[in-house]
Write a protein that holds these residues in place. Structure first.
Motif: not given
Length: 314
Positions: A26, A38, A41-49
């Motif tokens: 991200p 946010d 939201l950024w943490k969610q994108a990091w977890d997915n990555y």
């Protein structure tokens, strides 16, 4: 789902699974004046990555280094401000510190206030409204009543009164049932609107041929050909009014004379009552059986139009 912050049980470099190339991390979080925008939201994108790229299968130091590289210079300054005495390179511990820094201590009372104030907006579909309620409920510590409280918020906050009525009529209403009802109502409204827009309005013109007010407006021919055929307006021998030579506009059409008992003229224009005193209210040797309605005609060549051209008598 595996924990995105696991370090693969401290896997050695030789045992690490090769990361998948082409997966971009991200973008750097937006940090302004020390405030992370946010963060959730950024943490969610990091977890997915972490999961997609298999970063969680890499050594712990590699994971931490990747995280500190992704958060950028401003994030690194925040990291350096943390007092990490033990496990300073542990990614899970670092993420917890970032979360506390960005979110702070959760005010449960305020979070529940925000949740209970949430209503569906005028331009918001139901799916968006439901997703918002789920997000807000996460910081309210509703467990194990989360589903029932979201259900109640739907009933109270739904925009359409018709949907709310159906929800209140449902016995044993569950969250799943409430979602199904709201989706059905929204879909039905959308389909009805599309159907209404696709059907062109149809004008239905009705001509009242047997009803005209004696004091009403004068009828007008529809076109010049009709006007020429019917001729100018003139005094009518049947109703006493002035109108074009067309029986369909005569208010006496189908009416019964109160003096003589015959049809198709008003009492004020009755000549039978003058010529035959026994025609109405007296004993007559002759009885009228039938009247030919088709005989009710205007004669354009004669000023003395006949009332009835065919009367069968006994």
């Amino acid at each position: 789902m595996p924990d995105a912050n696991e370090a693969g049980d401290g896997a050695a470099a030789g045992d690490a699974v090769k990361m998948i190339g082409g997966v971009k991390p991200p973008a750097q979080p937006t940090i302004s004046n020390g405030i992370i925008d946010d963060w959730k939201l950024w943490k969610q994108a990091w977890d997915n990555y972490v999961i997609v790229s298999r970063l969680n299968k890499q050594p712990a130091d590699y994971q931490t280094a990747m995280f500190l590289n992704v958060i950028g210079p401003q994030g690194l300054k925040i990291y350096n401000s943390f007092e990490l005495k033990e496990n300073s390179r542990d990614l899970a511990s670092i993420l917890q510190h970032f979360h506390a820094y960005a979110i702070g201590e959760v005010n449960e009372t305020y979070e529940r206030y925000i949740f209970n104030q949430r209503v569906q907006k005028a331009d918001e579909n139901f799916e968006t409204y439901l997703a918002s309620l789920r997000v807000l409920a996460k910081t309210c510590s509703f467990e194990p009543l989360t589903d029932s409280l979201i259900r109640d918020r739907i009933v109270l906050g739904i925009l359409k009164d018709d949907a709310r009525k159906l929800l209140l009529q449902e016995r044993g209403l569950t969250l799943a049932k409430a979602i199904s009802i709201c989706k059905s109502c929204e879909a039905a409204e959308t389909q009805a609107k599309a159907f209404k827009e696709s059907v062109a309005p149809t004008a239905i013109n009705k001509v009242a041929r047997n009803f005209r007010k004696s004091s009403g407006t004068k009828p007008k021919p529809r076109n010049q050909a009709t006007a020429k055929r019917l001729g100018p307006e003139r005094d009518c021998w049947y109703c006493g009014n002035k109108h074009i030579r067309d029986k369909s506009v005569c208010p006496a059409l189908g009416k019964t004379c109160k003096k003589c008992g015959l049809k198709y003229h008003f009492a004020k224009m009755c000549k039978q009552a003058l010529d035959k005193p026994y025609a109405a209210g007296t004993t007559s040797k002759k009885k009228v059986n039938a009247i030919n309605e088709n005989s009710y005609e205007y004669d354009s060549d004669s000023s003395s139009t006949e009332y009835i051209s065919m009367v069968n008598v006994k």
